[in-house]
Enzyme design. Structure first.
Site, PDB file in Angstrom:
ATOM      1  CG  HIS A  71      38.749  -3.144 -11.717  1.00 31.96           C
ATOM      2  ND1 HIS A  71      37.717  -3.532 -10.910  1.00 31.96           N
ATOM      3  CD2 HIS A  71      39.585  -2.435 -10.907  1.00 31.96           C
ATOM      4  CE1 HIS A  71      37.906  -3.077  -9.673  1.00 31.96           C
ATOM      5  NE2 HIS A  71      39.038  -2.415  -9.646  1.00 31.96           N
ATOM      6  CD  GLU A 115      39.729   1.505  -9.350  1.00 33.72           C
ATOM      7  OE1 GLU A 115      40.079   0.319  -9.201  1.00 33.72           O
ATOM      8  OE2 GLU A 115      39.136   2.154  -8.474  1.00 33.72           O
ATOM      9  CG  HIS A 172      43.589  -2.454  -6.938  1.00 35.32           C
ATOM     10  ND1 HIS A 172      43.562  -1.096  -6.701  1.00 35.32           N
ATOM     11  CD2 HIS A 172      42.384  -2.759  -7.475  1.00 35.32           C
ATOM     12  CE1 HIS A 172      42.386  -0.612  -7.065  1.00 35.32           C
ATOM     13  NE2 HIS A 172      41.645  -1.596  -7.553  1.00 35.32           N
TER      14      HIS A 172
HETATM   15 CO    CO Z   1      39.663  -1.221  -7.995  1.00 36.32          CO
END
Ligand code: CO
Length: 134
Positions: free
Chosen positions: A79, A130, A7
């Site tokens: 992020h 991440e 994502h």
């Molecule tokens: Co995230």
């Protein structure tokens, strides 16, 4: 080592406005807001055919998103998240390469119920990364 883009997370100053825009203007499939008290955020997931967009909105005074929105009042990309098969092996490889893993270095359970780690943006072209074990 990294796999699919899981994502892209966008911090937003107005969750409802962001959801309406993606739903009505961009014609995306937009989910309902979910409070994530452990992470200090309310999230909305936008499902795309090949990945997800995650809207992040502060939950509580100590939200990690507050400082970001102060610096970026109209919101912005917060992020990006890549999938890895083995998060501990990924961490060990990154640390051995000199990359900084944020926090204690131990994976936490992320917003999707899977172990995650964050990497220092200054080590990755100015982008908070991440890693999520899939
Ligand atoms: Co995230």
């Amino acid at each position: 080592m990294i796999g699919r883009l899981n994502h892209v997370a966008i911090a937003v100053p107005d969750l409802e406005a962001a959801a309406d825009q993606y739903r009505n203007t961009l014609g995306a499939k937009v989910g309902a807001p979910q409070d994530e008290p452990d992470h200090g955020v309310t999230v909305i997931f936008v499902e795309l055919p090949n990945t997800k967009i995650e809207f992040l909105y502060p939950l509580g005074e100590n939200s990690p998103i507050n400082g970001f929105l102060e610096k970026n009042p109209s919101g912005g990309i917060h992020h990006i998240c890549y999938e890895v098969e083995d998060i501990l092996a990924a961490r060990d490889h990154l640390q051995a390469s000199g990359a900084r893993v944020l926090g204690t270095g131990e994976p936490k359970i992320g917003a999707h119920g899977k172990p995650v780690l964050f990497l220092h943006p200054k080590d990755f072209t100015g982008t908070l990364v991440e890693l999520e074990q899939i």
